[in-house]
Design a protein around this motif. Structure first.
Motif, PDB file in Angstrom:
ATOM      1  N   ALA A  34      -8.367  62.388  97.491  1.00  0.00           N
ATOM      2  CA  ALA A  34      -6.938  62.692  97.381  1.00  0.00           C
ATOM      3  C   ALA A  34      -6.550  63.838  98.307  1.00  0.00           C
ATOM      4  CB  ALA A  34      -6.589  63.040  95.935  1.00  0.00           C
ATOM      5  N   PHE A  35      -7.435  64.815  98.452  1.00  0.00           N
ATOM      6  CA  PHE A  35      -7.059  66.005  99.206  1.00  0.00           C
ATOM      7  C   PHE A  35      -7.423  65.911 100.688  1.00  0.00           C
ATOM      8  CE2 PHE A  35      -7.316  70.500 100.478  1.00  0.00           C
ATOM      9  CZ  PHE A  35      -6.065  70.919 100.028  1.00  0.00           C
ATOM     10  N   PHE A  36      -8.681  65.551 100.965  1.00  0.00           N
ATOM     11  CA  PHE A  36      -9.154  65.626 102.354  1.00  0.00           C
ATOM     12  C   PHE A  36      -8.948  64.335 103.152  1.00  0.00           C
ATOM     13  CE2 PHE A  36     -11.804  68.902 100.252  1.00  0.00           C
ATOM     14  CZ  PHE A  36     -11.341  69.997 100.981  1.00  0.00           C
ATOM     15  N   ILE A  37      -9.051  63.191 102.460  1.00  0.00           N
ATOM     16  CA  ILE A  37      -9.010  61.934 103.220  1.00  0.00           C
ATOM     17  C   ILE A  37      -7.598  61.353 103.270  1.00  0.00           C
ATOM     18  CG2 ILE A  37     -10.138  59.694 103.572  1.00  0.00           C
ATOM     19  CD1 ILE A  37     -12.469  60.683 101.955  1.00  0.00           C
ATOM     20  N   SER A  38      -6.800  61.604 102.206  1.00  0.00           N
ATOM     21  CA  SER A  38      -5.464  60.984 102.165  1.00  0.00           C
ATOM     22  C   SER A  38      -4.592  61.298 103.390  1.00  0.00           C
ATOM     23  CB  SER A  38      -4.741  61.334 100.862  1.00  0.00           C
ATOM     24  OG  SER A  38      -4.339  62.680 100.854  1.00  0.00           O
ATOM     25  N   PRO A  39      -4.696  62.501 104.022  1.00  0.00           N
ATOM     26  CA  PRO A  39      -3.889  62.729 105.223  1.00  0.00           C
ATOM     27  C   PRO A  39      -4.214  61.755 106.362  1.00  0.00           C
ATOM     28  CG  PRO A  39      -4.740  64.798 104.406  1.00  0.00           C
ATOM     29  CD  PRO A  39      -5.431  63.715 103.635  1.00  0.00           C
ATOM     30  N   PHE A  40      -5.413  61.167 106.301  1.00  0.00           N
ATOM     31  CA  PHE A  40      -5.815  60.260 107.376  1.00  0.00           C
ATOM     32  C   PHE A  40      -5.563  58.793 107.023  1.00  0.00           C
ATOM     33  CE2 PHE A  40      -8.469  64.057 107.586  1.00  0.00           C
ATOM     34  CZ  PHE A  40      -8.124  64.506 108.854  1.00  0.00           C
ATOM     35  N   ALA A  41      -4.942  58.553 105.857  1.00  0.00           N
ATOM     36  CA  ALA A  41      -4.685  57.174 105.452  1.00  0.00           C
ATOM     37  C   ALA A  41      -3.731  56.516 106.451  1.00  0.00           C
ATOM     38  CB  ALA A  41      -4.078  57.137 104.050  1.00  0.00           C
ATOM     39  N   SER A  42      -3.898  55.210 106.620  1.00  0.00           N
ATOM     40  CA  SER A  42      -3.052  54.468 107.555  1.00  0.00           C
ATOM     41  C   SER A  42      -1.608  54.484 107.069  1.00  0.00           C
ATOM     42  CB  SER A  42      -3.546  53.023 107.655  1.00  0.00           C
ATOM     43  OG  SER A  42      -2.568  52.231 108.287  1.00  0.00           O
ATOM     44  N   SER A  43      -0.683  54.720 107.978  1.00  0.00           N
ATOM     45  CA  SER A  43       0.735  54.725 107.580  1.00  0.00           C
ATOM     46  C   SER A  43       1.405  53.391 107.902  1.00  0.00           C
ATOM     47  CB  SER A  43       1.469  55.875 108.272  1.00  0.00           C
ATOM     48  OG  SER A  43       1.248  55.795 109.666  1.00  0.00           O
ATOM     49  N   HIS A  44       0.596  52.392 108.291  1.00  0.00           N
ATOM     50  CA  HIS A  44       1.161  51.062 108.505  1.00  0.00           C
ATOM     51  C   HIS A  44       1.680  50.512 107.184  1.00  0.00           C
ATOM     52  CE1 HIS A  44       0.010  50.723 112.621  1.00  0.00           C
ATOM     53  NE2 HIS A  44      -1.291  50.786 112.383  1.00  0.00           N
ATOM     54  N   LEU A  45       2.601  49.558 107.264  1.00  0.00           N
ATOM     55  CA  LEU A  45       3.073  48.874 106.065  1.00  0.00           C
ATOM     56  C   LEU A  45       1.889  48.209 105.376  1.00  0.00           C
ATOM     57  CD1 LEU A  45       6.237  47.065 107.511  1.00  0.00           C
ATOM     58  CD2 LEU A  45       6.166  49.194 106.214  1.00  0.00           C
ATOM     59  N   ASP A  46       1.938  48.157 104.042  1.00  0.00           N
ATOM     60  CA  ASP A  46       0.833  47.477 103.357  1.00  0.00           C
ATOM     61  C   ASP A  46       1.069  45.963 103.374  1.00  0.00           C
ATOM     62  OD1 ASP A  46       2.410  46.635 101.229  1.00  0.00           O
ATOM     63  OD2 ASP A  46       1.501  47.992  99.756  1.00  0.00           O
ATOM     64  N   GLY A  47       0.117  45.204 102.829  1.00  0.00           N
ATOM     65  CA  GLY A  47       0.166  43.744 102.924  1.00  0.00           C
ATOM     66  C   GLY A  47       1.509  43.163 102.493  1.00  0.00           C
ATOM     67  N   LEU A  48       1.955  43.531 101.291  1.00  0.00           N
ATOM     68  CA  LEU A  48       3.209  42.985 100.768  1.00  0.00           C
ATOM     69  C   LEU A  48       4.404  43.436 101.606  1.00  0.00           C
ATOM     70  CD1 LEU A  48       4.975  41.558  98.616  1.00  0.00           C
ATOM     71  CD2 LEU A  48       4.819  43.634  97.242  1.00  0.00           C
ATOM     72  N   GLU A  49       4.430  44.719 101.988  1.00  0.00           N
ATOM     73  CA  GLU A  49       5.556  45.222 102.797  1.00  0.00           C
ATOM     74  C   GLU A  49       5.629  44.502 104.140  1.00  0.00           C
ATOM     75  OE1 GLU A  49       5.515  49.888 101.219  1.00  0.00           O
ATOM     76  OE2 GLU A  49       4.266  49.281 102.896  1.00  0.00           O
ATOM     77  N   LYS A  50       4.436  44.281 104.726  1.00  0.00           N
ATOM     78  CA  LYS A  50       4.402  43.609 106.022  1.00  0.00           C
ATOM     79  C   LYS A  50       4.933  42.184 105.908  1.00  0.00           C
ATOM     80  CE  LYS A  50       3.345  43.408 110.382  1.00  0.00           C
ATOM     81  NZ  LYS A  50       3.962  44.334 111.357  1.00  0.00           N
ATOM     82  N   VAL A  51       4.501  41.496 104.849  1.00  0.00           N
ATOM     83  CA  VAL A  51       4.979  40.131 104.624  1.00  0.00           C
ATOM     84  C   VAL A  51       6.498  40.139 104.430  1.00  0.00           C
ATOM     85  CG1 VAL A  51       4.936  38.206 102.969  1.00  0.00           C
ATOM     86  CG2 VAL A  51       2.794  39.269 103.704  1.00  0.00           C
ATOM     87  N   ALA A  52       6.986  41.114 103.656  1.00  0.00           N
ATOM     88  CA  ALA A  52       8.423  41.219 103.390  1.00  0.00           C
ATOM     89  C   ALA A  52       9.193  41.482 104.678  1.00  0.00           C
ATOM     90  CB  ALA A  52       8.695  42.323 102.370  1.00  0.00           C
ATOM     91  N   GLU A  53       8.600  42.303 105.554  1.00  0.00           N
ATOM     92  CA  GLU A  53       9.259  42.597 106.826  1.00  0.00           C
ATOM     93  C   GLU A  53       9.277  41.358 107.718  1.00  0.00           C
ATOM     94  OE1 GLU A  53       8.620  46.090 110.098  1.00  0.00           O
ATOM     95  OE2 GLU A  53       7.214  44.415 110.047  1.00  0.00           O
ATOM     96  N   LYS A  54       8.091  40.732 107.797  1.00  0.00           N
ATOM     97  CA  LYS A  54       7.933  39.569 108.662  1.00  0.00           C
ATOM     98  C   LYS A  54       8.846  38.420 108.239  1.00  0.00           C
ATOM     99  CE  LYS A  54       4.249  36.782 108.709  1.00  0.00           C
ATOM    100  NZ  LYS A  54       2.853  36.311 108.730  1.00  0.00           N
ATOM    101  N   LEU A  55       8.936  38.213 106.924  1.00  0.00           N
ATOM    102  CA  LEU A  55       9.712  37.085 106.425  1.00  0.00           C
ATOM    103  C   LEU A  55      11.162  37.466 106.112  1.00  0.00           C
ATOM    104  CD1 LEU A  55       6.987  35.480 104.111  1.00  0.00           C
ATOM    105  CD2 LEU A  55       7.531  34.917 106.489  1.00  0.00           C
ATOM    106  N   GLY A  56      11.497  38.717 106.391  1.00  0.00           N
ATOM    107  CA  GLY A  56      12.898  39.123 106.336  1.00  0.00           C
ATOM    108  C   GLY A  56      13.473  39.400 104.960  1.00  0.00           C
ATOM    109  N   PHE A  57      12.635  39.752 103.958  1.00  0.00           N
ATOM    110  CA  PHE A  57      13.251  40.105 102.669  1.00  0.00           C
ATOM    111  C   PHE A  57      12.982  41.557 102.268  1.00  0.00           C
ATOM    112  CE2 PHE A  57       9.172  38.121 101.443  1.00  0.00           C
ATOM    113  CZ  PHE A  57       8.692  38.965 100.450  1.00  0.00           C
ATOM    114  N   ILE A  58      12.522  42.373 103.262  1.00  0.00           N
ATOM    115  CA  ILE A  58      12.202  43.772 102.905  1.00  0.00           C
ATOM    116  C   ILE A  58      13.464  44.553 102.532  1.00  0.00           C
ATOM    117  CG2 ILE A  58      12.299  44.782 105.257  1.00  0.00           C
ATOM    118  CD1 ILE A  58       9.525  46.191 104.226  1.00  0.00           C
ATOM    119  N   ASP A  59      14.620  44.120 103.050  1.00  0.00           N
ATOM    120  CA  ASP A  59      15.868  44.832 102.745  1.00  0.00           C
ATOM    121  C   ASP A  59      16.287  44.688 101.289  1.00  0.00           C
ATOM    122  OD1 ASP A  59      16.048  45.744 105.279  1.00  0.00           O
ATOM    123  OD2 ASP A  59      17.295  44.073 106.008  1.00  0.00           O
ATOM    124  N   ARG A  60      15.706  43.706 100.613  1.00  0.00           N
ATOM    125  CA  ARG A  60      16.020  43.554  99.190  1.00  0.00           C
ATOM    126  C   ARG A  60      15.460  44.702  98.362  1.00  0.00           C
ATOM    127  NH1 ARG A  60      16.493  38.275  96.396  1.00  0.00           N
ATOM    128  NH2 ARG A  60      17.292  36.766  97.881  1.00  0.00           N
TER     129      ARG A  60
END
Lengths: 113, 227
Positions: free
Chosen positions: A21-47
């Motif tokens: 939580a303290f040392f590694i979390s700053p290095f976590a990927s800031s990319h969209l996660d699986g569901l967010e990416k799908v929502a973006e790709k398929l155009g329903f993330i604005d919901r």
């Protein structure tokens, strides 16, 4: 001996959790996660509704701000809260017939031998 | 895979809440029969570990990331009832304090990740280990594959909820969701098997599924394998 070893497992996992939580979390990927990416790709993330994000105390794992350090602090706070809640749930939901103690004693004896 | 507010219809949100609340009550009843006192501290660190590990998004390519779920691990370590409740606690804290997962979608998130990814996969595991010869290696391999599968299955159910909500047709969302979550699931399997291989070495009796459910045919083999 076994009790000490048991304690060690708990302590090790607890320290690993805090370290993640303290040392590694700053290095976590800031990319969209699986569901967010799908929502973006398929155009329903604005919901997705953002309103709740603004009212939660530490939205998106940032404690009152968005610098790296506050994210680490938010991670530690969350990890400690979850430890407390987990122990609380364990105490509340443990079996009440008294067999719990007896069985764990037999098992410890079995592991000792 | 935390569904935010706004993705689900009221019907889906309410019915998934219903299923999750019913499961929670059943889990309380079951835990009070089976959850031994010696697992109390482990419940605390499992909750802490799952929460902390879920913060660590790892890149899976395609500009996408994924993170550990931990539901199957929690159920293997603590039993399905306490494992389910640990996931409820993690998801509630994430939703209320960190705005990770919507509050109206909490029922669905508990259903997908706690019940499907955790409890259901736990029972699938207990069925499979009854029919395969089990040692240390096959135990870890089985946990790897089922925890990978748990993420895929949870994402499939998530797709179904989105489709029933009228957000997106099932045939459109299902392949993408399952595609990404198959890669994420491999990460899940690796983390789950790593944590279990550590606990298997130091304290195999702290793995609920070994000490409670599979006493006769598995525990001896495991403890023997360690010695």
């Amino acid at each position: 001996m076994v009790d000490k070893k048991k304690k060690n497992v708990i302590v090790v996992l607890f320290l690993v959790s805090l370290a993640m939580a303290f040392f590694i979390s700053p290095f976590a990927s800031s990319h969209l996660d699986g569901l967010e990416k799908v929502a973006e790709k398929l155009g329903f993330i604005d919901r997705g509704e953002e309103s709740v994000w603004e009212t939660s105390p530490m939205p998106d794992y940032t404690a009152y701000g968005d610098s790296r350090l506050t994210g680490m602090v938010a991670g530690i706070i969350g990890t400690l809260i979850l430890f407390g809640l987990g122990v609380g749930a364990g105490v509340l939901l443990k079996r009440t017939d008294g067999n719990g103690n007896d069985e764990s004693k037999t098992q410890r004896a079995a592991t000792d031998s | 895979m935390h569904i935010p507010d706004g993705f689900l219809s009221a019907e889906v949100a309410i019915s998934t809440f219903g299923v999750s609340i019913a499961s929670g009550l059943l889990a309380i009843k079951n835990a009070k029969k089976k959850f031994s006192e010696k697992f109390v501290l482990l419940a605390g660190v499992t909750a802490a570990f799952v929460f902390a590990a879920q913060m660590l998004n790892f890149p899976i390519g395609f500009g996408t990331s994924g993170h550990f779920l931990g539901a199957f691990l929690a159920c293997i370590l603590l039993g399905p009832s306490m494992g389910f409740w640990i996931m409820v606690l993690v998801l509630v804290v994430q939703s209320l304090m960190f705005a990770d997962g919507g509050i109206t979608a909490l029922g669905a998130n508990v259903l997908n990740m706690g019940l499907i990814g955790g409890v259901l996969c736990y029972y699938i595991f207990t069925l499979i280990v009854k029919i395969i010869p089990l040692g240390r290696g096959t135990f870890l391999a089985t946990t790897f594959f089922i925890s990978t599968f748990s993420v895929i299955l949870a994402s499939a159910v998530c797709s179904l909820e989105l489709a029933i909500s009228g957000t997106i047709p099932f045939v459109v969302v299902f392949p993408s969701m399952v595609g990404f979550h198959t890669i994420i699931g491999i990460g899940e399997g690796l983390i789950t098997a790593s944590v279990l291989s550590y606990i298997l070495i130091v304290r195999p009796d702290l793995i609920y599924v070994l000490s409670n459910e599979l006493k006769t045919n598995l525990k001896e083999k495991m403890v023997e394998g360690v010695a």
